[in-house]
Structure formats: C-alpha cells, structure tokens
Design a protein around this motif. Structure first.
Motif, PDB file in Angstrom:
ATOM      1  N   LEU A  84      20.205 -85.092  44.164  1.00 37.05           N
ATOM      2  CA  LEU A  84      19.492 -83.899  45.006  1.00 37.05           C
ATOM      3  C   LEU A  84      18.565 -84.788  46.071  1.00 37.05           C
ATOM      4  CD1 LEU A  84      18.528 -81.580  42.233  1.00 37.05           C
ATOM      5  CD2 LEU A  84      20.043 -81.064  44.038  1.00 37.05           C
ATOM      6  N   LEU A  85      17.884 -85.664  45.617  1.00 29.30           N
ATOM      7  CA  LEU A  85      16.862 -86.335  46.553  1.00 29.30           C
ATOM      8  C   LEU A  85      17.724 -87.002  47.667  1.00 29.30           C
ATOM      9  CD1 LEU A  85      14.298 -88.247  44.244  1.00 29.30           C
ATOM     10  CD2 LEU A  85      14.031 -86.475  45.912  1.00 29.30           C
ATOM     11  N   LEU A  86      18.845 -87.522  47.618  1.00 31.95           N
ATOM     12  CA  LEU A  86      19.513 -87.938  48.814  1.00 31.95           C
ATOM     13  C   LEU A  86      20.087 -86.669  49.559  1.00 31.95           C
ATOM     14  CD1 LEU A  86      21.614 -90.905  47.008  1.00 31.95           C
ATOM     15  CD2 LEU A  86      19.760 -90.995  48.492  1.00 31.95           C
ATOM     16  N   SER A  87      20.308 -85.828  49.085  1.00 33.81           N
ATOM     17  CA  SER A  87      20.601 -84.566  49.749  1.00 33.81           C
ATOM     18  C   SER A  87      19.530 -84.209  50.707  1.00 33.81           C
ATOM     19  CB  SER A  87      21.107 -83.466  48.965  1.00 33.81           C
ATOM     20  OG  SER A  87      22.320 -83.806  48.445  1.00 33.81           O
ATOM     21  N   LEU A  88      18.307 -84.057  50.024  1.00 34.04           N
ATOM     22  CA  LEU A  88      16.968 -83.726  50.644  1.00 34.04           C
ATOM     23  C   LEU A  88      16.701 -84.752  51.992  1.00 34.04           C
ATOM     24  CD1 LEU A  88      14.408 -81.836  50.923  1.00 34.04           C
ATOM     25  CD2 LEU A  88      13.386 -83.521  49.393  1.00 34.04           C
ATOM     26  N   LYS A 103      23.670 -87.483  67.910  1.00 34.23           N
ATOM     27  CA  LYS A 103      24.504 -86.682  67.585  1.00 34.23           C
ATOM     28  C   LYS A 103      25.270 -87.229  66.298  1.00 34.23           C
ATOM     29  CE  LYS A 103      28.728 -84.243  69.089  1.00 34.23           C
ATOM     30  NZ  LYS A 103      29.946 -84.035  69.925  1.00 34.23           N
ATOM     31  N   LEU A 104      24.581 -86.854  64.973  1.00 30.19           N
ATOM     32  CA  LEU A 104      25.222 -87.361  63.878  1.00 30.19           C
ATOM     33  C   LEU A 104      25.216 -86.059  62.804  1.00 30.19           C
ATOM     34  CD1 LEU A 104      22.795 -90.130  63.457  1.00 30.19           C
ATOM     35  CD2 LEU A 104      25.315 -90.320  63.541  1.00 30.19           C
ATOM     36  N   HIS A 105      26.330 -86.071  61.937  1.00 37.61           N
ATOM     37  CA  HIS A 105      26.540 -84.938  61.025  1.00 37.61           C
ATOM     38  C   HIS A 105      25.668 -85.271  59.938  1.00 37.61           C
ATOM     39  CE1 HIS A 105      29.481 -83.216  63.508  1.00 37.61           C
ATOM     40  NE2 HIS A 105      30.111 -84.480  64.064  1.00 37.61           N
ATOM     41  N   TYR A 106      25.468 -84.298  59.055  1.00 42.31           N
ATOM     42  CA  TYR A 106      24.838 -84.377  57.643  1.00 42.31           C
ATOM     43  C   TYR A 106      25.750 -85.339  56.461  1.00 42.31           C
ATOM     44  CZ  TYR A 106      23.211 -83.054  53.172  1.00 42.31           C
ATOM     45  OH  TYR A 106      22.775 -82.996  51.898  1.00 42.31           O
ATOM     46  N   SER A 107      27.033 -85.559  56.736  1.00 40.62           N
ATOM     47  CA  SER A 107      28.057 -86.302  55.893  1.00 40.62           C
ATOM     48  C   SER A 107      27.502 -87.694  55.973  1.00 40.62           C
ATOM     49  CB  SER A 107      29.154 -86.133  55.805  1.00 40.62           C
ATOM     50  OG  SER A 107      29.770 -86.359  57.245  1.00 40.62           O
ATOM     51  N   ILE A 108      27.306 -88.067  57.374  1.00 39.91           N
ATOM     52  CA  ILE A 108      27.226 -89.471  57.701  1.00 39.91           C
ATOM     53  C   ILE A 108      25.700 -89.737  57.393  1.00 39.91           C
ATOM     54  CG2 ILE A 108      26.690 -91.110  59.769  1.00 39.91           C
ATOM     55  CD1 ILE A 108      28.872 -89.609  61.123  1.00 39.91           C
ATOM     56  N   LEU A 109      24.778 -89.018  57.480  1.00 43.25           N
ATOM     57  CA  LEU A 109      23.401 -89.201  57.111  1.00 43.25           C
ATOM     58  C   LEU A 109      23.230 -89.292  55.614  1.00 43.25           C
ATOM     59  CD1 LEU A 109      21.602 -86.554  59.367  1.00 43.25           C
ATOM     60  CD2 LEU A 109      21.737 -89.358  59.753  1.00 43.25           C
ATOM     61  N   TRP A 110      23.896 -88.380  54.751  1.00 47.99           N
ATOM     62  CA  TRP A 110      24.059 -88.587  53.218  1.00 47.99           C
ATOM     63  C   TRP A 110      24.586 -90.024  52.972  1.00 47.99           C
ATOM     64  CZ3 TRP A 110      26.570 -89.118  48.846  1.00 47.99           C
ATOM     65  CH2 TRP A 110      25.836 -88.537  47.448  1.00 47.99           C
ATOM     66  N   ILE A 142      12.145 -92.616  48.190  1.00 47.49           N
ATOM     67  CA  ILE A 142      12.039 -91.536  49.293  1.00 47.49           C
ATOM     68  C   ILE A 142      11.500 -92.089  50.742  1.00 47.49           C
ATOM     69  CG2 ILE A 142      11.189 -89.445  50.217  1.00 47.49           C
ATOM     70  CD1 ILE A 142      11.545 -88.529  47.186  1.00 47.49           C
ATOM     71  N   PRO A 143      10.245 -92.746  50.837  1.00 48.36           N
ATOM     72  CA  PRO A 143       9.640 -93.218  52.128  1.00 48.36           C
ATOM     73  C   PRO A 143      10.647 -94.542  52.450  1.00 48.36           C
ATOM     74  CG  PRO A 143       8.006 -93.657  50.370  1.00 48.36           C
ATOM     75  CD  PRO A 143       9.227 -92.532  49.726  1.00 48.36           C
ATOM     76  N   TYR A 144      10.993 -95.231  51.781  1.00 46.91           N
ATOM     77  CA  TYR A 144      11.775 -96.344  52.104  1.00 46.91           C
ATOM     78  C   TYR A 144      12.967 -95.838  52.910  1.00 46.91           C
ATOM     79  CZ  TYR A 144      14.687-100.683  51.524  1.00 46.91           C
ATOM     80  OH  TYR A 144      15.632-101.745  51.941  1.00 46.91           O
TER      81      TYR A 144
END
Length: 161
Positions: A84-88, A103-110, A142-144
C-alpha cells in the motif's frame, strides 16, 4: 534466480541512469516476487525473536504453529502495508511526473519505488538484528523513496509539447 540477483545489484546502484533503464525492463511479476523476498528478509529478525521467545502467548506453541502465527500476524500485515505504501508513493510520483513534465506511467513508478526501497529495507534488517526495532521504523522508507524517485523521474526526458 539470476534475474533477482541482477535486480538486487541494480537496485543498490539507483538512481544511476544505466540501473534505472535496466530495472525498467524487469517484468512486474519479477518485481512483486522480489518484494516478497525482500519483505521476507526484513521479517527475519522478527521471526528469529518470535521462534526463540519463551514468554507470552506463543511460549508453549509447536514450531509449526509459531510459523503459521508469525505468517498471519507479522509477515502478511507487513506485506500489505508495504504494498500500500509503495502504491501511494508511486501515485505521488505520478503527480511529480506531471509537474516535471515527464512521460512516465504508474507501473514504472511503482517498480522504481519497489527497487528504491531495497537499501532502507536492508538497513532496517541489519539494525534490527542487533537492536530490536518496531515495524513503524519502516515509515522512514517514505521520504527516502520519494527523494530518489524524483531523481529517477528527472532522468527521463521531458514530454514533447
């Protein structure tokens, strides 16, 4: 097994450009399994303490029941909280990509958030082997993660307007 080792090595080198693009090619199934392994490693000090605890509720339990109890009441909740934290964090990263015009997608950021979390997880594990820590210390992740996620977002080129 080699893919996990390579993912681990590249995640230690983040936010270097080469590592970012190598980890971007890793499939989401590998990332999720990698996280299960990483959370298992993070849970090892708690498991060891739990197995050798001779006081309290689980003092007279069979080792099999201790393992089941540990899985249900420690590993599983920790896994849910981490996912859940990684999703947030990835969702916050999505806002940052729009702000930075990338231009980045959510999946790449996750995926990148999951790989960035390797160092804090290992640091937490190492410290908790010598000094018991509460799982709430993992919120330092989270901040890291957000800091390094911004560094990774800036590696990608700006959107063509």
């Amino acid at each position: 097994m080699m893919i996990f080792w390579q993912a681990f090595i590249h995640s230690l080198k983040l936010p270097k450009k080469h590592s970012v693009f190598q980890l971007n090619r890793v499939g989401m199934d590998i990332v999720v399994f990698y996280l299960f392994i990483l959370i298992g490693i993070v849970s090892l000090p708690t498991l060891i303490e739990f197995l050798f605890d001779n006081n309290g509720l689980t003092a007279h339990m069979n080792i099999v029941f201790k393992l089941i109890y540990f899985f249900i009441f420690s590993y599983l909740p920790l896994t849910i909280i981490v996912f859940l934290l990684l999703s947030l964090i990835a969702y916050i990263g999505l806002g940052m990509t729009r702000f930075l015009k990338r231009k980045l997608h959510y999946s790449i950021l996750w995926k990148m958030s999951a790989f960035i979390s390797t160092i804090p997880f290992l640091l937490y594990t190492f410290i908790s082997l010598f000094h018991p820590l509460d799982d709430r210390w993992l919120f330092i992740l989270i901040p890291y993660t957000l800091f390094f996620l911004v560094k990774i977002i800036t590696i990608y080129p700006k959107r063509a307007t």
